[in-house]
Design a protein around this motif. Sequence first.
Motif, PDB file in Angstrom:
ATOM      1  N   GLN A 103      -4.330 -18.160  14.718  1.00  0.00           N
ATOM      2  CA  GLN A 103      -5.758 -17.884  14.649  1.00  0.00           C
ATOM      3  C   GLN A 103      -6.214 -17.218  15.948  1.00  0.00           C
ATOM      4  O   GLN A 103      -6.128 -17.804  17.015  1.00  0.00           O
ATOM      5  CB  GLN A 103      -6.541 -19.193  14.436  1.00  0.00           C
ATOM      6  CG  GLN A 103      -8.041 -18.984  14.278  1.00  0.00           C
ATOM      7  CD  GLN A 103      -8.367 -18.138  13.056  1.00  0.00           C
ATOM      8  OE1 GLN A 103      -7.753 -18.290  12.024  1.00  0.00           O
ATOM      9  NE2 GLN A 103      -9.336 -17.257  13.192  1.00  0.00           N
ATOM     10  N   THR A 104      -6.669 -15.975  15.866  1.00  0.00           N
ATOM     11  CA  THR A 104      -6.944 -15.170  17.045  1.00  0.00           C
ATOM     12  C   THR A 104      -8.314 -14.516  16.935  1.00  0.00           C
ATOM     13  O   THR A 104      -8.742 -14.122  15.860  1.00  0.00           O
ATOM     14  CB  THR A 104      -5.872 -14.065  17.213  1.00  0.00           C
ATOM     15  OG1 THR A 104      -4.590 -14.675  17.248  1.00  0.00           O
ATOM     16  CG2 THR A 104      -6.104 -13.279  18.485  1.00  0.00           C
ATOM     17  N   SER A 105      -8.987 -14.400  18.089  1.00  0.00           N
ATOM     18  CA  SER A 105     -10.254 -13.679  18.149  1.00  0.00           C
ATOM     19  C   SER A 105     -10.194 -12.691  19.303  1.00  0.00           C
ATOM     20  O   SER A 105      -9.852 -13.059  20.429  1.00  0.00           O
ATOM     21  CB  SER A 105     -11.405 -14.668  18.364  1.00  0.00           C
ATOM     22  OG  SER A 105     -12.595 -13.988  18.690  1.00  0.00           O
ATOM     23  N   ASP A 106     -10.501 -11.445  19.031  1.00  0.00           N
ATOM     24  CA  ASP A 106     -10.466 -10.389  20.036  1.00  0.00           C
ATOM     25  C   ASP A 106     -11.879  -9.871  20.239  1.00  0.00           C
ATOM     26  O   ASP A 106     -12.475  -9.306  19.334  1.00  0.00           O
ATOM     27  CB  ASP A 106      -9.539  -9.263  19.567  1.00  0.00           C
ATOM     28  CG  ASP A 106      -9.304  -8.215  20.652  1.00  0.00           C
ATOM     29  OD1 ASP A 106     -10.157  -8.079  21.543  1.00  0.00           O
ATOM     30  OD2 ASP A 106      -8.270  -7.535  20.592  1.00  0.00           O
ATOM     31  N   ASP A 107     -12.440 -10.092  21.451  1.00  0.00           N
ATOM     32  CA  ASP A 107     -13.804  -9.650  21.722  1.00  0.00           C
ATOM     33  C   ASP A 107     -13.817  -8.542  22.767  1.00  0.00           C
ATOM     34  O   ASP A 107     -14.693  -8.482  23.618  1.00  0.00           O
ATOM     35  CB  ASP A 107     -14.657 -10.832  22.187  1.00  0.00           C
ATOM     36  CG  ASP A 107     -16.146 -10.553  22.024  1.00  0.00           C
ATOM     37  OD1 ASP A 107     -16.837 -10.458  23.045  1.00  0.00           O
ATOM     38  OD2 ASP A 107     -16.607 -10.406  20.882  1.00  0.00           O
TER      39      ASP A 107
ATOM     40  N   VAL B 172      -9.018 -12.135  24.568  1.00  0.00           N
ATOM     41  CA  VAL B 172      -8.361 -12.559  23.332  1.00  0.00           C
ATOM     42  C   VAL B 172      -8.289 -14.076  23.354  1.00  0.00           C
ATOM     43  O   VAL B 172      -7.720 -14.666  24.286  1.00  0.00           O
ATOM     44  CB  VAL B 172      -6.955 -11.957  23.206  1.00  0.00           C
ATOM     45  CG1 VAL B 172      -6.272 -12.471  21.940  1.00  0.00           C
ATOM     46  CG2 VAL B 172      -7.016 -10.434  23.212  1.00  0.00           C
ATOM     47  N   ALA B 173      -8.894 -14.718  22.349  1.00  0.00           N
ATOM     48  CA  ALA B 173      -8.917 -16.181  22.271  1.00  0.00           C
ATOM     49  C   ALA B 173      -8.044 -16.643  21.124  1.00  0.00           C
ATOM     50  O   ALA B 173      -8.012 -16.015  20.058  1.00  0.00           O
ATOM     51  CB  ALA B 173     -10.352 -16.675  22.070  1.00  0.00           C
ATOM     52  N   ARG B 174      -7.339 -17.737  21.319  1.00  0.00           N
ATOM     53  CA  ARG B 174      -6.445 -18.268  20.304  1.00  0.00           C
ATOM     54  C   ARG B 174      -6.635 -19.770  20.160  1.00  0.00           C
ATOM     55  O   ARG B 174      -6.814 -20.478  21.150  1.00  0.00           O
ATOM     56  CB  ARG B 174      -4.987 -17.970  20.659  1.00  0.00           C
ATOM     57  CG  ARG B 174      -4.651 -16.492  20.794  1.00  0.00           C
ATOM     58  CD  ARG B 174      -3.183 -16.311  21.136  1.00  0.00           C
ATOM     59  NE  ARG B 174      -2.864 -14.899  21.395  1.00  0.00           N
ATOM     60  CZ  ARG B 174      -2.500 -14.045  20.452  1.00  0.00           C
ATOM     61  NH1 ARG B 174      -2.432 -14.441  19.200  1.00  0.00           N
ATOM     62  NH2 ARG B 174      -2.206 -12.798  20.758  1.00  0.00           N
ATOM     63  N   LEU B 175      -6.582 -20.228  18.919  1.00  0.00           N
ATOM     64  CA  LEU B 175      -6.615 -21.652  18.634  1.00  0.00           C
ATOM     65  C   LEU B 175      -5.222 -22.210  18.881  1.00  0.00           C
ATOM     66  O   LEU B 175      -4.260 -21.844  18.194  1.00  0.00           O
ATOM     67  CB  LEU B 175      -7.047 -21.897  17.187  1.00  0.00           C
ATOM     68  CG  LEU B 175      -7.206 -23.344  16.738  1.00  0.00           C
ATOM     69  CD1 LEU B 175      -8.264 -24.065  17.566  1.00  0.00           C
ATOM     70  CD2 LEU B 175      -7.558 -23.396  15.252  1.00  0.00           C
TER      71      LEU B 175
ATOM     72  N   TRP C 273     -17.341 -16.359  25.738  1.00  0.00           N
ATOM     73  CA  TRP C 273     -17.828 -17.399  24.838  1.00  0.00           C
ATOM     74  C   TRP C 273     -17.720 -16.957  23.375  1.00  0.00           C
ATOM     75  O   TRP C 273     -17.265 -17.725  22.521  1.00  0.00           O
ATOM     76  CB  TRP C 273     -19.267 -17.753  25.200  1.00  0.00           C
ATOM     77  CG  TRP C 273     -19.921 -18.715  24.262  1.00  0.00           C
ATOM     78  CD1 TRP C 273     -20.966 -18.487  23.426  1.00  0.00           C
ATOM     79  CD2 TRP C 273     -19.539 -20.079  24.045  1.00  0.00           C
ATOM     80  NE1 TRP C 273     -21.283 -19.621  22.707  1.00  0.00           N
ATOM     81  CE2 TRP C 273     -20.413 -20.606  23.071  1.00  0.00           C
ATOM     82  CE3 TRP C 273     -18.544 -20.902  24.576  1.00  0.00           C
ATOM     83  CZ2 TRP C 273     -20.335 -21.918  22.612  1.00  0.00           C
ATOM     84  CZ3 TRP C 273     -18.452 -22.215  24.134  1.00  0.00           C
ATOM     85  CH2 TRP C 273     -19.338 -22.706  23.157  1.00  0.00           C
ATOM     86  N   ARG C 274     -18.120 -15.727  23.091  1.00  0.00           N
ATOM     87  CA  ARG C 274     -18.039 -15.229  21.715  1.00  0.00           C
ATOM     88  C   ARG C 274     -16.599 -15.260  21.204  1.00  0.00           C
ATOM     89  O   ARG C 274     -16.329 -15.669  20.068  1.00  0.00           O
ATOM     90  CB  ARG C 274     -18.592 -13.803  21.619  1.00  0.00           C
ATOM     91  CG  ARG C 274     -20.101 -13.701  21.704  1.00  0.00           C
ATOM     92  CD  ARG C 274     -20.569 -12.317  21.274  1.00  0.00           C
ATOM     93  NE  ARG C 274     -19.981 -11.258  22.073  1.00  0.00           N
ATOM     94  CZ  ARG C 274     -20.516 -10.783  23.190  1.00  0.00           C
ATOM     95  NH1 ARG C 274     -21.665 -11.296  23.641  1.00  0.00           N
ATOM     96  NH2 ARG C 274     -19.942  -9.797  23.853  1.00  0.00           N
ATOM     97  N   ALA C 275     -15.672 -14.854  22.051  1.00  0.00           N
ATOM     98  CA  ALA C 275     -14.269 -14.836  21.640  1.00  0.00           C
ATOM     99  C   ALA C 275     -13.762 -16.247  21.356  1.00  0.00           C
ATOM    100  O   ALA C 275     -13.041 -16.474  20.379  1.00  0.00           O
ATOM    101  CB  ALA C 275     -13.420 -14.173  22.724  1.00  0.00           C
ATOM    102  N   SER C 276     -14.148 -17.209  22.197  1.00  0.00           N
ATOM    103  CA  SER C 276     -13.645 -18.582  22.029  1.00  0.00           C
ATOM    104  C   SER C 276     -14.174 -19.209  20.747  1.00  0.00           C
ATOM    105  O   SER C 276     -13.438 -19.901  20.036  1.00  0.00           O
ATOM    106  CB  SER C 276     -14.019 -19.431  23.243  1.00  0.00           C
ATOM    107  OG  SER C 276     -15.423 -19.625  23.331  1.00  0.00           O
ATOM    108  N   VAL C 277     -15.439 -18.973  20.420  1.00  0.00           N
ATOM    109  CA  VAL C 277     -16.033 -19.556  19.212  1.00  0.00           C
ATOM    110  C   VAL C 277     -15.421 -18.922  17.958  1.00  0.00           C
ATOM    111  O   VAL C 277     -15.130 -19.616  16.970  1.00  0.00           O
ATOM    112  CB  VAL C 277     -17.562 -19.387  19.228  1.00  0.00           C
ATOM    113  CG1 VAL C 277     -18.181 -19.799  17.895  1.00  0.00           C
ATOM    114  CG2 VAL C 277     -18.167 -20.217  20.361  1.00  0.00           C
ATOM    115  N   LYS C 278     -15.217 -17.620  17.984  1.00  0.00           N
ATOM    116  CA  LYS C 278     -14.661 -16.928  16.821  1.00  0.00           C
ATOM    117  C   LYS C 278     -13.225 -17.341  16.513  1.00  0.00           C
ATOM    118  O   LYS C 278     -12.739 -17.126  15.408  1.00  0.00           O
ATOM    119  CB  LYS C 278     -14.723 -15.411  17.041  1.00  0.00           C
ATOM    120  CG  LYS C 278     -16.126 -14.833  17.016  1.00  0.00           C
ATOM    121  CD  LYS C 278     -16.099 -13.340  17.312  1.00  0.00           C
ATOM    122  CE  LYS C 278     -17.498 -12.737  17.329  1.00  0.00           C
ATOM    123  NZ  LYS C 278     -17.468 -11.292  17.691  1.00  0.00           N
ATOM    124  N   ALA C 279     -12.570 -17.949  17.497  1.00  0.00           N
ATOM    125  CA  ALA C 279     -11.173 -18.356  17.281  1.00  0.00           C
ATOM    126  C   ALA C 279     -11.047 -19.549  16.351  1.00  0.00           C
ATOM    127  O   ALA C 279      -9.946 -19.837  15.863  1.00  0.00           O
ATOM    128  CB  ALA C 279     -10.511 -18.668  18.626  1.00  0.00           C
TER     129      ALA C 279
END
Length: 413
Positions: free
Chosen positions: A32-36, A40-43, A142-148
């Motif tokens: 589970q990855t979020s790229d803002d 790059v944030a990952r669970l 913050w946006r990247a971490s939440v979207k992860a």
Amino acid sequence: MSAVSGVNRMADDNHRKIETDGRAVNRTASRQTSDDGRFVARLLTGTSDPFFTLAEATNRNIFLGSRFLDAVQHHLLSAPDSLALVGVVDRAGEPIALFPFIRRRKFGVVVLEGLDLGITDYFAPAFFPAEPLSAKQTASLWRASVKAVPGIHAVSFKKTPRLLFGVPHALTGADFLKPMGASATTLSLRHPDGSSLDVDRVSVAREVRRKSKKLTQLGPVTFSEAKTNDEVDAAMETLVAFRRARFSDLGRRDAMLDPHIVSFYRSLADRNVENPPARLLTLRTGDRPVAIVYGFTCNDVFTLIAPAISDCKETQSGSPGLVAIYTTLRWCADEGYRVFDLSVGSLSYKSRFDAETFELFEYQEALSPLGLPVTVEAALRRRLRRLAVDRPTLHHHLERLARLGQRLGLSRD
């Protein structure tokens, strides 16, 4: 060399390891990855995830330690609630931050909360660069971490300081935080030039000497740490008994009397493991315990968690609680700690320790219409806290409202 200085040297060695191996963590997190853009944030998969292992190497926040988080999962969380650790790297793969969340159901929907559960004093996500981010960069982080974390309808956290023990954290630069109407207090045991604080010169010291003389009339006053599991068990039993009697007299609920909470705190004081994160300290007159102090240690920081005093009337004139907390301060100074953290809350005795009081912040955001009750609840809590400060006589009524709110599934805070 003290135990604290030894731990600090290990942390410095591990920090160099992070700088060497940091680029590898980008490949070790879960899918589970979020790229803002910037980040790059990952669970993560949990406290065994390689990113978390690297992050913990320089951690000086007990509430982000693996032992603490593992105990939370074992004693306090049950399905469908779960721990959600989010690791963030920059575009080059360098580690930037670690966010500890709880993914849970509230108001019938899934929400993401900064780890709290009534047992976490601060939400201060780990941060690895030397300099804090700008407000714009922090918002992107913050946006990247939440979207992860998928499938959530609201996000919230509270009890966030601007700095944690003088050190930036991942949200230090955030411009979206709201004052929550609460504060915390810490005392530095080092002067700016590095010299040690003379605890005999702290304002409360003179009063403690006078109170100690009164306690001495009841028997020799001693102060000791529980160093075996038998001693830990005895101290925990005494602490619970003291708090049960105290809160019964006050007509108030004490969350620490919940059996799951007691088991959680007991597990962190287990003397079968090396350097357990919790300490239990007992003040006695003769053979009789008159006060217990439970606290957390993390590298060079001691955090006061749960003091408890005897309800014996003949000891009250000796203020055993105040004497025990001051004696804990002296114990911390002797052990080489850098910070004596009096923690969250504005009880009057804290001002007598010449400590620094700082404001705490919070944040809530509805990510869908179903998440709006989270923001409404937060606004009501802030209003009630202000009323409690402005009109202390309302405290009893607010306690009753809090108990009612718990039955409805609302946060006690």
